[in-house]
Design a protein around this motif. Structure first.
Motif, PDB file in Angstrom:
ATOM      1  N   TYR A 172       0.862  -1.162   0.000  1.00  0.00           N
ATOM      2  CA  TYR A 172       0.000   0.000   0.000  1.00  0.00           C
ATOM      3  C   TYR A 172       0.906   1.221   0.000  1.00  0.00           C
ATOM      4  O   TYR A 172       1.833   1.318   0.772  1.00  0.00           O
ATOM      5  CB  TYR A 172      -0.891   0.020   1.231  1.00  0.00           C
ATOM      6  N   SER A 173       0.642   2.087  -0.891  1.00  0.00           N
ATOM      7  CA  SER A 173       1.478   3.291  -0.889  1.00  0.00           C
ATOM      8  C   SER A 173       0.574   4.494  -0.750  1.00  0.00           C
ATOM      9  O   SER A 173      -0.491   4.578  -1.359  1.00  0.00           O
ATOM     10  CB  SER A 173       2.314   3.376  -2.175  1.00  0.00           C
ATOM     11  N   GLY A 174       0.983   5.377   0.052  1.00  0.00           N
ATOM     12  CA  GLY A 174       0.270   6.627   0.246  1.00  0.00           C
ATOM     13  C   GLY A 174       1.184   7.768  -0.144  1.00  0.00           C
ATOM     14  O   GLY A 174       2.385   7.676  -0.045  1.00  0.00           O
ATOM     15  N   GLY A 175       0.669   8.796  -0.576  1.00  0.00           N
ATOM     16  CA  GLY A 175       1.606   9.794  -1.027  1.00  0.00           C
ATOM     17  C   GLY A 175       1.199  11.216  -0.654  1.00  0.00           C
ATOM     18  O   GLY A 175       0.081  11.501  -0.334  1.00  0.00           O
ATOM     19  N   GLY A 176       2.224  11.996  -0.627  1.00  0.00           N
ATOM     20  CA  GLY A 176       2.069  13.416  -0.489  1.00  0.00           C
ATOM     21  C   GLY A 176       1.739  13.872   0.918  1.00  0.00           C
ATOM     22  O   GLY A 176       1.473  13.112   1.828  1.00  0.00           O
TER      23      GLY A 176
END
Length: 179
Positions: A172-176
């Motif tokens: 799972y990648s979350g960004g910003g």
């Protein structure tokens, strides 16, 4: 003279009596020539009838082989029609393909009826029936091959994607930075 009564007395006017009432020797009183026997005539009749039965059996066997080889002509014709229809999916190519599938299936269902007229104790129908079945299975294989070239058979993994379970998420990648 009454109608129906003629020279012969009673009976029809133009009737002729062929009975032999003469006292002269007839052909029945003459003995048979040397080497001739009436039984040999009966034997010749049985030989002729046996030869006729053998000829009929040979004819039936020949016709059974001709019927068995008939699907080969159909196979060549269907192959040419499928080649002319091309590899794109459209109404004509689908119709030709399903015709190529239906004809061998219906022929295989009626193998017994096809060879019924040639059934005889002296005629072996196993070989012609096996050839007939093999050629019709070849026609069926030609139709299935055409379905595959049109892309109508589910032979690739992508054809079965809808039945596969969804893939599990490994990361799972979350960004910003939220503003």
């Amino acid at each position: 003279m009454e109608k129906g009564k003629g020279i012969m007395g009673s009976g029809r006017r133009w009737a002729v009596d062929f009975s032999d009432n003469s006292t002269a020797p007839s052909s029945r009183d003459i003995p048979d020539p040397p080497g001739f026997a009436r039984a040999s005539v009966d034997q010749d009749d049985s030989t002729v009838s046996r030869q006729k039965k053998d000829a009929e059996s040979n004819w039936k066997a020949q016709k059974a082989w001709e019927v068995a080889q008939a699907p080969f002509k159909n196979l060549l014709m269907m192959g040419f029609m499928m080649w002319m229809a091309g590899n794109t999916v459209h109404l004509f190519s689908i119709g030709i393909t399903f015709s190529a599938l239906w004809q061998p299936i219906s022929a295989l269902q009626g193998v017994g009826k096809v060879f019924e007229p040639y059934k005889d104790n002296k005629v072996d129908l196993l070989g012609p029936k096996l050839l007939f079945i093999a050629l019709n299975l070849g026609g069926l294989a030609l139709g299935v091959w055409k379905l595959n070239t049109l892309g109508l058979l589910p032979t690739h993994a992508s054809d079965w994607v809808s039945s596969l379970p969804p893939a599990q998420e490994v990361e799972y990648s979350g960004g910003g930075i939220p503003l």
